[in-house]
Scaffold this motif. Structure first.
Motif, short mmCIF file in Angstrom:
data_model
loop_
_atom_site.label_atom_id
_atom_site.label_comp_id
_atom_site.label_asym_id
_atom_site.label_seq_id
_atom_site.Cartn_x
_atom_site.Cartn_y
_atom_site.Cartn_z
N GLU A 1 0.82 -1.20 -0.13
CA GLU A 1 -0.12 -0.05 0.17
C GLU A 1 0.87 1.55 -0.05
O GLU A 1 2.01 1.52 0.70
CB GLU A 1 -0.81 0.13 1.43
CG GLU A 1 -1.76 -1.27 1.41
CD GLU A 1 -2.90 -1.30 0.30
OE1 GLU A 1 -3.05 -0.32 -0.39
OE2 GLU A 1 -3.67 -2.02 0.22
N ARG A 2 0.41 1.95 -0.84
CA ARG A 2 1.21 3.53 -0.87
C ARG A 2 1.21 4.20 0.23
O ARG A 2 0.20 4.27 1.17
CB ARG A 2 0.73 4.31 -2.18
CG ARG A 2 1.51 5.62 -2.29
CD ARG A 2 0.63 6.44 -3.49
NE ARG A 2 0.40 5.60 -4.43
CZ ARG A 2 1.51 5.38 -5.62
NH1 ARG A 2 2.72 5.92 -5.48
NH2 ARG A 2 1.13 4.72 -6.69
N GLY A 3 2.45 4.60 0.70
CA GLY A 3 2.51 5.36 2.04
C GLY A 3 3.07 4.36 3.33
O GLY A 3 3.40 4.88 4.33
N THR A 4 3.18 3.13 2.95
CA THR A 4 3.83 2.39 4.02
C THR A 4 5.29 2.27 3.57
O THR A 4 5.93 2.27 2.46
CB THR A 4 3.12 0.81 3.71
OG1 THR A 4 3.27 0.25 2.59
CG2 THR A 4 1.69 1.14 3.94
N ALA A 5 6.03 1.55 4.63
CA ALA A 5 7.56 1.63 4.51
C ALA A 5 7.87 0.43 3.63
O ALA A 5 8.95 0.56 2.86
CB ALA A 5 8.26 1.18 5.81
N LEU A 6 7.07 -0.74 3.45
CA LEU A 6 7.37 -1.66 2.62
C LEU A 6 7.22 -1.24 1.06
O LEU A 6 7.92 -1.55 0.32
CB LEU A 6 6.44 -2.90 3.03
CG LEU A 6 7.15 -4.00 3.71
CD1 LEU A 6 5.84 -5.34 3.86
CD2 LEU A 6 8.51 -4.56 3.50
N PHE A 7 6.07 -0.56 0.86
CA PHE A 7 5.90 0.08 -0.63
C PHE A 7 6.96 0.84 -0.99
O PHE A 7 7.83 0.65 -2.08
CB PHE A 7 4.63 1.06 -0.40
CG PHE A 7 4.27 1.55 -2.06
CD1 PHE A 7 3.41 0.71 -2.94
CD2 PHE A 7 4.94 2.79 -2.10
CE1 PHE A 7 3.13 1.17 -3.68
CE2 PHE A 7 4.66 3.14 -3.26
CZ PHE A 7 3.81 2.63 -4.45
N THR A 8 7.40 1.62 0.08
CA THR A 8 8.89 2.44 -0.32
C THR A 8 9.84 1.78 -0.66
O THR A 8 10.73 1.86 -1.64
CB THR A 8 9.04 3.58 0.74
OG1 THR A 8 7.80 4.36 1.11
CG2 THR A 8 10.14 4.30 0.37
N GLN A 9 10.12 0.61 0.19
CA GLN A 9 11.57 -0.16 0.13
C GLN A 9 11.43 -0.94 -1.41
O GLN A 9 12.42 -1.09 -2.08
CB GLN A 9 11.46 -1.21 1.26
CG GLN A 9 11.95 -0.47 2.66
CD GLN A 9 11.90 -1.60 3.86
OE1 GLN A 9 10.59 -1.84 4.17
NE2 GLN A 9 12.98 -1.78 4.12
N VAL A 10 10.27 -1.47 -1.70
CA VAL A 10 9.99 -2.12 -2.86
C VAL A 10 10.19 -1.12 -4.22
O VAL A 10 10.90 -1.53 -5.03
CB VAL A 10 8.83 -2.94 -3.11
CG1 VAL A 10 8.53 -3.42 -4.41
CG2 VAL A 10 8.67 -3.99 -1.87
#
Length: 395
Positions: free
Chosen positions: A231-240
Protein backbone atom coordinates in the motif's frame (compact mmCIF):
# COMPACT_ATOMS: atom_id res chain seq x y z
CA UNK A 1 5.25 -2.26 38.43
CA UNK A 2 3.16 -2.91 41.55
CA UNK A 3 1.13 0.20 40.76
CA UNK A 4 0.49 -1.04 37.21
CA UNK A 5 -0.57 -4.44 38.54
CA UNK A 6 -3.01 -2.79 40.95
CA UNK A 7 -4.46 -0.71 38.13
CA UNK A 8 -4.91 -3.83 36.01
CA UNK A 9 -6.71 -5.64 38.86
CA UNK A 10 -8.99 -2.63 39.43
CA UNK A 11 -9.74 -2.42 35.70
CA UNK A 12 -10.55 -6.12 35.56
CA UNK A 13 -12.84 -5.85 38.59
CA UNK A 14 -14.64 -2.84 37.11
CA UNK A 15 -15.01 -4.63 33.78
CA UNK A 16 -16.49 -7.67 35.50
CA UNK A 17 -19.08 -5.50 37.27
CA UNK A 18 -20.03 -3.80 34.00
CA UNK A 19 -20.30 -7.18 32.28
CA UNK A 20 -22.61 -8.40 35.06
CA UNK A 21 -24.87 -5.36 34.58
CA UNK A 22 -24.91 -6.08 30.84
CA UNK A 23 -26.05 -9.66 31.42
CA UNK A 24 -28.84 -8.44 33.69
CA UNK A 25 -29.94 -5.97 31.01
CA UNK A 26 -29.98 -8.76 28.42
CA UNK A 27 -32.07 -11.01 30.66
CA UNK A 28 -34.58 -8.24 31.33
CA UNK A 29 -34.91 -7.35 27.65
CA UNK A 30 -35.98 -10.84 26.55
CA UNK A 31 -35.38 -12.64 23.24
CA UNK A 32 -37.21 -10.75 20.46
CA UNK A 33 -36.91 -11.95 16.86
CA UNK A 34 -36.92 -8.79 14.72
CA UNK A 35 -36.96 -8.87 10.90
CA UNK A 36 -33.67 -8.76 8.97
CA UNK A 37 -33.75 -4.98 8.55
CA UNK A 38 -33.63 -4.62 12.35
CA UNK A 39 -30.68 -6.96 12.93
CA UNK A 40 -27.05 -5.99 12.52
CA UNK A 41 -23.45 -6.65 13.44
CA UNK A 42 -21.43 -3.97 15.24
CA UNK A 43 -17.80 -3.06 14.53
CA UNK A 44 -15.88 -0.96 17.09
CA UNK A 45 -12.59 0.65 16.02
CA UNK A 46 -9.80 1.29 18.53
CA UNK A 47 -7.37 3.43 16.50
CA UNK A 48 -4.21 3.28 18.62
CA UNK A 49 -1.11 1.13 18.25
CA UNK A 50 2.29 0.81 19.92
CA UNK A 51 4.01 1.29 16.56
CA UNK A 52 3.16 1.31 12.87
CA UNK A 53 3.85 -1.98 11.09
CA UNK A 54 5.75 -1.65 7.81
CA UNK A 55 2.88 -2.98 5.66
CA UNK A 56 -0.16 -1.41 7.36
CA UNK A 57 -2.14 1.54 6.01
CA UNK A 58 -5.15 1.11 8.31
CA UNK A 59 -6.52 4.07 10.23
CA UNK A 60 -4.17 3.88 13.21
CA UNK A 61 -2.21 6.32 15.36
CA UNK A 62 0.81 6.17 17.65
CA UNK A 63 -0.18 8.53 20.48
CA UNK A 64 1.96 10.09 23.19
CA UNK A 65 -0.92 9.61 25.56
CA UNK A 66 -4.56 8.56 25.33
CA UNK A 67 -7.40 9.90 27.44
CA UNK A 68 -9.09 6.52 27.48
CA UNK A 69 -12.01 7.66 29.63
CA UNK A 70 -12.88 10.29 27.00
CA UNK A 71 -12.48 7.79 24.14
CA UNK A 72 -14.67 5.32 26.06
CA UNK A 73 -17.44 7.90 26.52
CA UNK A 74 -17.38 8.72 22.81
CA UNK A 75 -17.49 5.06 21.76
CA UNK A 76 -20.47 4.51 24.04
CA UNK A 77 -22.24 7.66 22.80
CA UNK A 78 -21.70 6.87 19.13
CA UNK A 79 -22.86 3.26 19.56
CA UNK A 80 -26.05 4.48 21.26
CA UNK A 81 -26.67 7.10 18.55
CA UNK A 82 -26.15 4.78 15.58
CA UNK A 83 -28.29 2.08 17.15
CA UNK A 84 -31.06 4.64 17.54
CA UNK A 85 -30.65 6.03 14.00
CA UNK A 86 -30.64 2.55 12.48
CA UNK A 87 -33.59 1.21 14.44
CA UNK A 88 -31.63 -2.00 15.03
CA UNK A 89 -33.31 -4.14 17.66
CA UNK A 90 -30.83 -7.03 17.79
CA UNK A 91 -27.03 -7.03 17.55
CA UNK A 92 -25.82 -10.45 16.45
CA UNK A 93 -22.07 -9.91 16.86
CA UNK A 94 -19.59 -7.30 18.08
CA UNK A 95 -16.04 -7.02 16.73
CA UNK A 96 -13.38 -4.85 18.39
CA UNK A 97 -10.78 -4.11 15.71
CA UNK A 98 -8.06 -1.60 15.09
CA UNK A 99 -5.48 -0.46 15.53
CA UNK A 100 -4.70 -2.67 18.48
CA UNK A 101 -7.84 -3.01 20.61
CA UNK A 102 -6.04 -5.26 23.10
CA UNK A 103 -4.29 -2.03 24.20
CA UNK A 104 -7.64 -0.71 25.40
CA UNK A 105 -8.69 -1.54 28.95
CA UNK A 106 -11.19 -4.35 29.55
CA UNK A 107 -13.36 -1.69 31.21
CA UNK A 108 -13.74 0.09 27.86
CA UNK A 109 -14.82 -3.13 26.15
CA UNK A 110 -17.31 -3.87 28.95
CA UNK A 111 -18.72 -0.33 28.84
CA UNK A 112 -19.42 -0.54 25.10
CA UNK A 113 -21.08 -3.94 25.48
CA UNK A 114 -23.20 -2.66 28.36
CA UNK A 115 -24.34 0.34 26.29
CA UNK A 116 -25.29 -1.94 23.40
CA UNK A 117 -27.19 -4.30 25.71
CA UNK A 118 -29.13 -1.38 27.20
CA UNK A 119 -29.98 0.12 23.81
CA UNK A 120 -30.99 -3.07 22.01
CA UNK A 121 -31.01 -6.86 22.37
CA UNK A 122 -27.51 -8.33 22.63
CA UNK A 123 -28.01 -12.06 23.28
CA UNK A 124 -25.82 -13.57 25.98
CA UNK A 125 -24.32 -15.97 23.43
CA UNK A 126 -23.57 -13.29 20.81
CA UNK A 127 -20.12 -13.55 19.28
CA UNK A 128 -17.87 -10.83 20.79
CA UNK A 129 -14.45 -10.79 19.13
CA UNK A 130 -11.33 -8.86 20.13
CA UNK A 131 -8.29 -8.48 17.89
CA UNK A 132 -5.11 -8.99 19.90
CA UNK A 133 -1.40 -8.66 19.29
CA UNK A 134 0.88 -11.02 21.21
CA UNK A 135 2.86 -8.31 22.97
CA UNK A 136 -0.26 -6.57 24.32
CA UNK A 137 -2.12 -9.70 25.40
CA UNK A 138 -0.56 -11.59 28.33
CA UNK A 139 -2.69 -14.26 29.95
CA UNK A 140 -3.89 -12.06 32.82
CA UNK A 141 -5.07 -9.39 30.39
CA UNK A 142 -6.85 -11.93 28.20
CA UNK A 143 -8.64 -13.25 31.29
CA UNK A 144 -9.79 -9.70 32.09
CA UNK A 145 -11.17 -9.31 28.56
CA UNK A 146 -13.04 -12.58 28.99
CA UNK A 147 -14.56 -11.25 32.23
CA UNK A 148 -15.56 -8.08 30.34
CA UNK A 149 -17.63 -10.08 27.85
CA UNK A 150 -15.22 -11.08 25.06
CA UNK A 151 -15.75 -14.69 23.97
CA UNK A 152 -13.60 -14.91 20.83
CA UNK A 153 -10.05 -13.78 19.99
CA UNK A 154 -8.42 -12.97 16.67
CA UNK A 155 -4.64 -13.02 17.09
CA UNK A 156 -2.38 -11.24 14.61
CA UNK A 157 0.49 -13.74 14.49
CA UNK A 158 1.22 -12.97 10.78
CA UNK A 159 4.31 -15.21 10.67
CA UNK A 160 6.25 -17.80 12.65
CA UNK A 161 9.57 -16.63 11.22
CA UNK A 162 11.41 -13.99 13.26
CA UNK A 163 13.10 -12.49 10.17
CA UNK A 164 9.73 -12.03 8.47
CA UNK A 165 8.25 -10.54 11.64
CA UNK A 166 11.07 -7.98 11.71
CA UNK A 167 10.46 -7.20 8.02
CA UNK A 168 6.78 -6.60 8.82
CA UNK A 169 7.68 -4.33 11.74
CA UNK A 170 5.92 -6.53 14.29
CA UNK A 171 6.79 -6.12 17.96
CA UNK A 172 6.58 -9.82 18.82
CA UNK A 173 8.70 -12.88 18.10
CA UNK A 174 7.51 -16.29 16.94
CA UNK A 175 7.97 -17.53 20.51
CA UNK A 176 5.79 -14.68 21.83
CA UNK A 177 3.13 -15.56 19.28
CA UNK A 178 2.99 -19.24 20.21
CA UNK A 179 2.92 -18.45 23.93
CA UNK A 180 -0.01 -16.04 23.44
CA UNK A 181 -1.79 -18.60 21.28
CA UNK A 182 -1.46 -21.24 24.02
CA UNK A 183 -2.84 -18.85 26.66
CA UNK A 184 -5.68 -17.83 24.36
CA UNK A 185 -6.70 -21.43 23.69
CA UNK A 186 -6.70 -22.14 27.41
CA UNK A 187 -9.02 -19.20 28.11
CA UNK A 188 -11.15 -19.30 24.93
CA UNK A 189 -11.22 -22.96 23.86
CA UNK A 190 -12.59 -23.42 20.35
CA UNK A 191 -12.89 -19.64 19.86
CA UNK A 192 -9.43 -18.46 18.78
CA UNK A 193 -8.58 -17.33 15.25
CA UNK A 194 -5.05 -16.73 13.95
CA UNK A 195 -3.79 -14.69 10.98
CA UNK A 196 -0.97 -15.85 8.70
CA UNK A 197 0.37 -13.68 5.89
CA UNK A 198 1.63 -14.87 2.51
CA UNK A 199 3.29 -13.32 -0.53
CA UNK A 200 5.99 -11.40 1.36
CA UNK A 201 9.11 -10.17 -0.50
CA UNK A 202 11.49 -13.12 -1.12
CA UNK A 203 9.12 -15.55 0.63
CA UNK A 204 9.16 -19.09 -0.77
CA UNK A 205 6.39 -21.69 -0.93
CA UNK A 206 8.10 -24.53 0.98
CA UNK A 207 9.14 -22.60 4.12
CA UNK A 208 5.76 -20.86 4.24
CA UNK A 209 3.92 -24.18 4.10
CA UNK A 210 6.17 -25.31 6.94
CA UNK A 211 4.93 -22.37 9.01
CA UNK A 212 1.33 -23.24 8.21
CA UNK A 213 1.80 -26.87 9.24
CA UNK A 214 3.50 -25.79 12.47
CA UNK A 215 0.62 -23.45 13.17
CA UNK A 216 -1.89 -26.25 12.59
CA UNK A 217 -0.19 -28.31 15.29
CA UNK A 218 -0.87 -25.51 17.77
CA UNK A 219 -3.89 -23.54 16.60
CA UNK A 220 -7.59 -23.72 17.28
CA UNK A 221 -10.40 -24.07 14.71
CA UNK A 222 -10.15 -20.83 12.68
CA UNK A 223 -7.33 -19.66 10.39
CA UNK A 224 -7.15 -16.58 8.15
CA UNK A 225 -4.68 -16.42 5.25
CA UNK A 226 -3.93 -12.90 4.04
CA UNK A 227 -1.85 -11.97 1.02
CA UNK A 228 0.43 -8.99 1.51
CA UNK A 229 -0.87 -5.93 -0.30
CA UNK A 230 1.74 -3.24 -0.92
CA UNK A 231 0.00 0.00 0.00
CA UNK A 232 1.24 3.44 -0.96
CA UNK A 233 2.53 5.34 2.07
CA UNK A 234 3.84 2.28 3.91
CA UNK A 235 7.49 1.50 4.59
CA UNK A 236 7.36 -1.76 2.62
CA UNK A 237 5.90 -0.01 -0.42
CA UNK A 238 8.75 2.53 -0.33
CA UNK A 239 11.41 -0.18 0.05
CA UNK A 240 10.07 -2.12 -2.93
CA UNK A 241 9.77 1.06 -5.03
CA UNK A 242 13.36 2.00 -4.22
CA UNK A 243 14.62 -1.49 -5.02
CA UNK A 244 15.91 -2.30 -1.54
CA UNK A 245 13.42 -5.19 -1.36
CA UNK A 246 12.25 -7.43 -4.21
CA UNK A 247 8.67 -7.07 -5.32
CA UNK A 248 6.42 -9.94 -4.16
CA UNK A 249 5.82 -12.53 -6.88
CA UNK A 250 2.04 -12.81 -7.51
CA UNK A 251 2.38 -16.29 -9.05
CA UNK A 252 4.25 -17.56 -5.98
CA UNK A 253 1.58 -15.97 -3.78
CA UNK A 254 -1.15 -17.74 -5.77
CA UNK A 255 0.73 -21.04 -5.37
CA UNK A 256 1.07 -20.49 -1.61
CA UNK A 257 -2.64 -19.80 -1.39
CA UNK A 258 -3.63 -22.86 -3.38
CA UNK A 259 -1.24 -25.15 -1.49
CA UNK A 260 -2.33 -23.62 1.80
CA UNK A 261 -5.97 -24.31 0.98
CA UNK A 262 -5.10 -27.95 0.31
CA UNK A 263 -3.21 -28.27 3.61
CA UNK A 264 -6.09 -26.71 5.53
CA UNK A 265 -8.61 -28.96 3.79
CA UNK A 266 -6.59 -32.03 4.78
CA UNK A 267 -6.64 -30.77 8.39
CA UNK A 268 -10.44 -30.62 8.37
CA UNK A 269 -10.91 -26.90 7.65
CA UNK A 270 -13.58 -25.64 5.29
CA UNK A 271 -13.25 -22.38 3.42
CA UNK A 272 -16.21 -20.05 3.84
CA UNK A 273 -14.73 -16.84 2.44
CA UNK A 274 -11.66 -15.83 0.40
CA UNK A 275 -9.33 -15.58 3.42
CA UNK A 276 -11.11 -17.49 6.17
CA UNK A 277 -11.13 -21.19 7.04
CA UNK A 278 -12.89 -22.97 9.90
CA UNK A 279 -13.54 -26.43 11.26
CA UNK A 280 -15.91 -27.78 13.89
CA UNK A 281 -18.38 -25.03 13.04
CA UNK A 282 -16.06 -22.25 14.25
CA UNK A 283 -16.67 -19.77 11.41
CA UNK A 284 -16.89 -16.12 12.43
CA UNK A 285 -20.48 -14.92 12.67
CA UNK A 286 -19.24 -11.37 12.17
CA UNK A 287 -17.30 -12.18 8.98
CA UNK A 288 -20.23 -14.15 7.63
CA UNK A 289 -22.54 -11.15 8.12
CA UNK A 290 -20.30 -9.10 5.83
CA UNK A 291 -20.26 -11.80 3.15
CA UNK A 292 -24.03 -12.25 3.31
CA UNK A 293 -24.44 -8.50 2.72
CA UNK A 294 -25.97 -8.11 6.18
CA UNK A 295 -26.27 -4.80 7.99
CA UNK A 296 -23.41 -3.62 10.17
CA UNK A 297 -22.79 -0.48 12.19
CA UNK A 298 -19.32 1.06 12.38
CA UNK A 299 -18.35 2.84 15.61
CA UNK A 300 -15.09 4.69 16.21
CA UNK A 301 -12.62 6.77 14.15
CA UNK A 302 -12.67 5.73 10.50
CA UNK A 303 -15.14 2.89 11.01
CA UNK A 304 -17.39 1.89 8.12
CA UNK A 305 -21.01 0.77 8.32
CA UNK A 306 -23.86 -0.20 6.03
CA UNK A 307 -27.41 0.03 7.32
CA UNK A 308 -30.88 1.37 6.60
CA UNK A 309 -31.43 4.64 8.52
CA UNK A 310 -34.71 4.77 10.38
CA UNK A 311 -37.35 6.59 8.35
CA UNK A 312 -35.50 6.19 5.02
CA UNK A 313 -37.72 3.37 3.76
CA UNK A 314 -37.11 -0.35 3.92
CA UNK A 315 -34.93 -0.53 0.79
CA UNK A 316 -32.50 2.40 1.01
CA UNK A 317 -29.30 1.26 2.66
CA UNK A 318 -26.46 3.72 3.24
CA UNK A 319 -22.72 3.27 3.43
CA UNK A 320 -21.32 5.42 6.25
CA UNK A 321 -17.76 6.40 7.10
CA UNK A 322 -16.83 7.94 10.43
CA UNK A 323 -14.31 10.79 10.76
CA UNK A 324 -10.78 9.40 10.58
CA UNK A 325 -8.69 11.43 13.03
CA UNK A 326 -9.47 10.51 16.66
CA UNK A 327 -9.41 14.02 18.15
CA UNK A 328 -11.71 15.42 15.45
CA UNK A 329 -13.96 12.36 15.71
CA UNK A 330 -14.30 12.89 19.47
CA UNK A 331 -15.24 16.55 19.00
CA UNK A 332 -17.95 15.58 16.51
CA UNK A 333 -19.31 12.85 18.77
CA UNK A 334 -19.50 15.29 21.69
CA UNK A 335 -21.31 17.84 19.48
CA UNK A 336 -23.62 15.63 17.42
CA UNK A 337 -23.69 12.24 19.13
CA UNK A 338 -21.80 10.60 16.25
CA UNK A 339 -18.85 11.31 13.99
CA UNK A 340 -20.27 10.29 10.62
CA UNK A 341 -18.26 12.12 7.98
CA UNK A 342 -19.74 10.64 4.80
CA UNK A 343 -23.08 9.05 3.86
CA UNK A 344 -23.52 7.32 0.50
CA UNK A 345 -26.88 5.80 -0.54
CA UNK A 346 -26.12 2.40 -2.02
CA UNK A 347 -27.00 2.17 -5.67
CA UNK A 348 -28.54 -0.51 -7.85
CA UNK A 349 -25.22 -2.34 -8.32
CA UNK A 350 -24.70 -2.92 -4.60
CA UNK A 351 -28.33 -3.83 -3.94
CA UNK A 352 -28.41 -6.20 -6.93
CA UNK A 353 -25.22 -7.83 -5.68
CA UNK A 354 -26.82 -8.46 -2.30
CA UNK A 355 -29.94 -9.91 -3.91
CA UNK A 356 -27.79 -12.22 -6.04
CA UNK A 357 -25.88 -13.27 -2.91
CA UNK A 358 -29.14 -14.06 -1.13
CA UNK A 359 -30.08 -16.43 -3.98
CA UNK A 360 -26.72 -18.21 -3.83
CA UNK A 361 -25.96 -18.31 -0.12
CA UNK A 362 -27.49 -21.72 0.66
CA UNK A 363 -25.30 -23.69 -1.78
CA UNK A 364 -22.37 -21.48 -0.78
CA UNK A 365 -22.47 -22.95 2.69
CA UNK A 366 -21.59 -26.33 1.16
CA UNK A 367 -19.31 -25.30 -1.71
CA UNK A 368 -16.42 -23.19 -0.51
CA UNK A 369 -15.59 -21.03 -3.53
CA UNK A 370 -18.78 -20.93 -5.64
CA UNK A 371 -19.26 -17.34 -4.48
CA UNK A 372 -16.37 -16.23 -6.72
CA UNK A 373 -18.65 -16.36 -9.77
CA UNK A 374 -21.02 -13.94 -8.00
CA UNK A 375 -18.16 -11.79 -6.75
CA UNK A 376 -16.56 -11.53 -10.18
CA UNK A 377 -19.91 -10.61 -11.75
CA UNK A 378 -20.56 -7.64 -9.50
CA UNK A 379 -17.07 -6.67 -8.27
CA UNK A 380 -14.83 -7.71 -11.20
CA UNK A 381 -11.97 -5.48 -10.04
CA UNK A 382 -11.81 -7.34 -6.74
CA UNK A 383 -10.26 -10.67 -7.70
CA UNK A 384 -8.70 -10.88 -11.13
CA UNK A 385 -5.47 -8.98 -10.42
CA UNK A 386 -3.60 -11.07 -7.88
CA UNK A 387 -5.81 -14.16 -7.92
CA UNK A 388 -5.87 -14.66 -11.70
CA UNK A 389 -4.52 -18.19 -11.69
CA UNK A 390 -6.71 -19.05 -8.72
CA UNK A 391 -9.99 -17.82 -10.22
CA UNK A 392 -9.29 -19.59 -13.51
CA UNK A 393 -9.15 -22.86 -11.58
CA UNK A 394 -12.21 -22.41 -9.36
CA UNK A 395 -14.61 -20.45 -11.61
Amino acid sequence: MAFLGARARCSAAAAAKVAQRRRLAEDARGPPSPPGSQRAALYVHWPYCEKRCSYCNFNKYIPRGVDEAAVRRCLVTEAQTLLRLSGVRRVESVFFGGGTPSLASPHTVAAVLEAVAQATHLPADSEVTLEANPTSAPGSRLAAFRAAGVNRLSIGLQSLDDTELQLLGRTHSASDALQTLAEARRLFPGCVSVDLMLGLPAQQVGPWLGQLRELLRRCDDHVSLYQLSLERGTALFTQVQQGTLPAPDPELAAEMYQEGRAVLREAGFRQYEVSNFARNGALSTHNWTYWQCGQYLGVGPGAHGRFVPQGAGSHTREARIQTLEPDNWMKEVMLFGHGTRKRVPLGELELTGCEEWEKHKSPLQDRSLDFLSVWRKFWPWGCALTWGSLTRQVA
